[in-house]
Design a protein around this motif. Structure first.
Motif, mmCIF file in Angstrom:
data_model
loop_
_atom_site.group_PDB
_atom_site.id
_atom_site.type_symbol
_atom_site.label_atom_id
_atom_site.label_comp_id
_atom_site.label_asym_id
_atom_site.label_seq_id
_atom_site.Cartn_x
_atom_site.Cartn_y
_atom_site.Cartn_z
ATOM 1 N N MET A 103 -70.358 60.382 25.701
ATOM 2 C CA MET A 103 -70.092 58.965 25.943
ATOM 3 C C MET A 103 -71.348 58.242 26.434
ATOM 4 O O MET A 103 -71.629 57.126 26.003
ATOM 5 C CB MET A 103 -68.948 58.793 26.955
ATOM 6 C CG MET A 103 -67.591 59.292 26.474
ATOM 7 S SD MET A 103 -66.947 58.443 25.018
ATOM 8 C CE MET A 103 -66.586 56.839 25.694
ATOM 9 N N ILE A 104 -72.095 58.872 27.307
ATOM 10 C CA ILE A 104 -73.328 58.251 27.820
ATOM 11 C C ILE A 104 -74.354 58.101 26.710
ATOM 12 O O ILE A 104 -75.035 57.077 26.619
ATOM 13 C CB ILE A 104 -73.882 59.068 29.006
ATOM 14 C CG1 ILE A 104 -72.965 58.891 30.221
ATOM 15 C CG2 ILE A 104 -75.318 58.657 29.328
ATOM 16 C CD1 ILE A 104 -73.265 59.820 31.375
ATOM 17 N N ASN A 105 -74.465 59.098 25.852
ATOM 18 C CA ASN A 105 -75.455 59.069 24.764
ATOM 19 C C ASN A 105 -75.024 58.203 23.582
ATOM 20 O O ASN A 105 -75.827 57.949 22.681
ATOM 21 C CB ASN A 105 -75.768 60.481 24.280
ATOM 22 C CG ASN A 105 -76.530 61.275 25.313
ATOM 23 O OD1 ASN A 105 -77.273 60.718 26.119
ATOM 24 N ND2 ASN A 105 -76.342 62.579 25.309
ATOM 25 N N ASN A 106 -73.766 57.770 23.570
ATOM 26 C CA ASN A 106 -73.234 56.936 22.492
ATOM 27 C C ASN A 106 -72.484 55.749 23.095
ATOM 28 O O ASN A 106 -71.258 55.674 23.006
ATOM 29 C CB ASN A 106 -72.310 57.764 21.596
ATOM 30 C CG ASN A 106 -73.046 58.894 20.911
ATOM 31 O OD1 ASN A 106 -73.681 58.679 19.891
ATOM 32 N ND2 ASN A 106 -73.001 60.079 21.493
ATOM 33 N N PRO A 107 -73.216 54.800 23.693
ATOM 34 C CA PRO A 107 -72.559 53.705 24.422
ATOM 35 C C PRO A 107 -71.694 52.795 23.556
ATOM 36 O O PRO A 107 -70.868 52.053 24.082
ATOM 37 C CB PRO A 107 -73.726 52.938 25.048
ATOM 38 C CG PRO A 107 -74.918 53.328 24.258
ATOM 39 C CD PRO A 107 -74.663 54.707 23.728
ATOM 40 N N ASP A 108 -71.852 52.868 22.239
ATOM 41 C CA ASP A 108 -71.031 52.048 21.348
ATOM 42 C C ASP A 108 -69.656 52.678 21.088
ATOM 43 O O ASP A 108 -68.785 52.048 20.497
ATOM 44 C CB ASP A 108 -71.756 51.812 20.021
ATOM 45 C CG ASP A 108 -72.141 53.108 19.334
ATOM 46 O OD1 ASP A 108 -72.501 54.080 20.040
ATOM 47 O OD2 ASP A 108 -72.084 53.176 18.090
ATOM 48 N N VAL A 109 -69.440 53.902 21.539
ATOM 49 C CA VAL A 109 -68.167 54.605 21.363
ATOM 50 C C VAL A 109 -67.279 54.333 22.576
ATOM 51 O O VAL A 109 -67.721 54.450 23.714
ATOM 52 C CB VAL A 109 -68.393 56.126 21.191
ATOM 53 C CG1 VAL A 109 -67.073 56.884 21.179
ATOM 54 C CG2 VAL A 109 -69.180 56.400 19.922
ATOM 55 N N ASP A 110 -66.032 53.950 22.338
ATOM 56 C CA ASP A 110 -65.093 53.654 23.416
ATOM 57 C C ASP A 110 -64.220 54.846 23.793
ATOM 58 O O ASP A 110 -63.842 54.994 24.950
ATOM 59 C CB ASP A 110 -64.177 52.493 23.027
ATOM 60 C CG ASP A 110 -64.923 51.180 22.932
ATOM 61 O OD1 ASP A 110 -65.857 50.950 23.733
ATOM 62 O OD2 ASP A 110 -64.590 50.375 22.045
ATOM 63 N N VAL A 111 -63.852 55.660 22.795
ATOM 64 C CA VAL A 111 -62.934 56.775 23.014
ATOM 65 C C VAL A 111 -63.391 57.961 22.182
ATOM 66 O O VAL A 111 -63.819 57.793 21.040
ATOM 67 C CB VAL A 111 -61.483 56.413 22.605
ATOM 68 C CG1 VAL A 111 -60.542 57.585 22.806
ATOM 69 C CG2 VAL A 111 -60.989 55.213 23.375
ATOM 70 N N VAL A 112 -63.266 59.151 22.756
ATOM 71 C CA VAL A 112 -63.596 60.370 22.041
ATOM 72 C C VAL A 112 -62.462 61.377 22.255
ATOM 73 O O VAL A 112 -61.804 61.364 23.291
ATOM 74 C CB VAL A 112 -64.964 60.940 22.519
ATOM 75 C CG1 VAL A 112 -64.910 61.376 23.965
ATOM 76 C CG2 VAL A 112 -65.431 62.071 21.638
ATOM 77 N N GLY A 113 -62.241 62.196 21.259
ATOM 78 C CA GLY A 113 -61.254 63.274 21.363
ATOM 79 C C GLY A 113 -61.917 64.563 20.911
ATOM 80 O O GLY A 113 -63.128 64.613 20.716
ATOM 81 N N SER A 114 -61.123 65.589 20.725
ATOM 82 C CA SER A 114 -61.694 66.870 20.306
ATOM 83 C C SER A 114 -60.661 67.683 19.532
ATOM 84 O O SER A 114 -59.479 67.360 19.516
ATOM 85 C CB SER A 114 -62.158 67.670 21.523
ATOM 86 O OG SER A 114 -61.045 68.146 22.253
ATOM 87 N N ASN A 115 -61.164 68.749 18.942
ATOM 88 C CA ASN A 115 -60.266 69.747 18.381
ATOM 89 C C ASN A 115 -59.490 70.358 19.548
ATOM 90 O O ASN A 115 -59.911 70.266 20.704
ATOM 91 C CB ASN A 115 -61.049 70.844 17.672
ATOM 92 C CG ASN A 115 -61.849 70.320 16.505
ATOM 93 O OD1 ASN A 115 -61.621 69.226 16.012
ATOM 94 N ND2 ASN A 115 -62.812 71.099 16.071
ATOM 95 N N TYR A 116 -58.381 71.001 19.234
ATOM 96 C CA TYR A 116 -57.638 71.648 20.311
ATOM 97 C C TYR A 116 -56.846 72.835 19.773
ATOM 98 O O TYR A 116 -56.542 72.924 18.595
ATOM 99 C CB TYR A 116 -56.726 70.664 21.042
ATOM 100 C CG TYR A 116 -55.702 69.986 20.156
ATOM 101 C CD1 TYR A 116 -54.428 70.522 19.990
ATOM 102 C CD2 TYR A 116 -56.008 68.801 19.489
ATOM 103 C CE1 TYR A 116 -53.491 69.896 19.182
ATOM 104 C CE2 TYR A 116 -55.076 68.167 18.691
ATOM 105 C CZ TYR A 116 -53.829 68.721 18.542
ATOM 106 O OH TYR A 116 -52.907 68.105 17.737
ATOM 107 N N TYR A 117 -56.558 73.747 20.691
ATOM 108 C CA TYR A 117 -55.750 74.914 20.399
ATOM 109 C C TYR A 117 -54.322 74.663 20.868
ATOM 110 O O TYR A 117 -54.114 74.108 21.941
ATOM 111 C CB TYR A 117 -56.259 76.156 21.151
ATOM 112 C CG TYR A 117 -57.648 76.587 20.773
ATOM 113 C CD1 TYR A 117 -57.870 77.304 19.603
ATOM 114 C CD2 TYR A 117 -58.731 76.290 21.584
ATOM 115 C CE1 TYR A 117 -59.142 77.716 19.255
ATOM 116 C CE2 TYR A 117 -60.004 76.693 21.242
ATOM 117 C CZ TYR A 117 -60.207 77.405 20.081
ATOM 118 O OH TYR A 117 -61.471 77.811 19.740
#
Length: 163
Positions: A103-117
């Protein structure tokens, strides 16, 4: 003030709450607020949470009104970012560190998710869900809602403006 609030609602989660809390408290990045919203539990959930002495934990008890309580949690969050967590899930030990760095390195991104098990009651992996970026990711999100709550981190203001 911590940069991140881990926001976890819970209702009658005594079966899983300890393991869930432990997975949050054992993160590689340790500077965060852990806001737990009890949604009117009638089992031993609150007693288990109150057994922790970690100063990062803030327990707020409410009557059962899940959506209203979750929205109030968004308002109570003090961090610039919110990492969502569910009380029956286990957080990967580097999740907060990895997502905050992104998030810090991509300030234009508001939300991030991920893969999950997906795991069973014995913590055996029974499935993997991949969230792969692609040109039609936005369409996939709109059509299928492919972010799992306990893998999402985003800017607090974004959550507040989009509840």
């Amino acid at each position: 003030m911590p940069e991140i609030t881990v926001l976890m609602p819970v209702r009658n989660g005594e079966r899983y709450i300890k393991e869930s809390i432990d997975s949050v408290l054992n993160q590689t990045l340790t500077d965060f607020e852990f806001l737990i919203i009890d949604d009117g539990s009638t089992d031993r959930t609150v007693e288990i949470i109150q057994g922790y002495t970690d100063k990062r934990i803030r327990l707020v008890r409410k009557e059962h009104q899940f959506i209203q309580n979750l929205n109030e949690g968004l308002e109570l969050a003090s961090g610039s970012y919110i990492a969502r967590m569910d009380a029956d899930d286990i957080m990967h030990y580097k999740r907060i560190e990895t997502q905050l760095e992104f998030m810090i390195n991509n300030p234009d991104v508001d939300v991030v998710g991920s893969n999950y098990y997906s795991i069973d009651i014995s913590n055996n992996v029974i499935g993997i869900t991949n969230v792969n970026p692609s040109p039609d990711s936005v369409n996939s999100v709109l059509k299928y809602g492919c972010f799992a709550h306990p893998s999402v981190m985003g800017k607090t203001e974004w959550f507040r403006n989009n509840k």
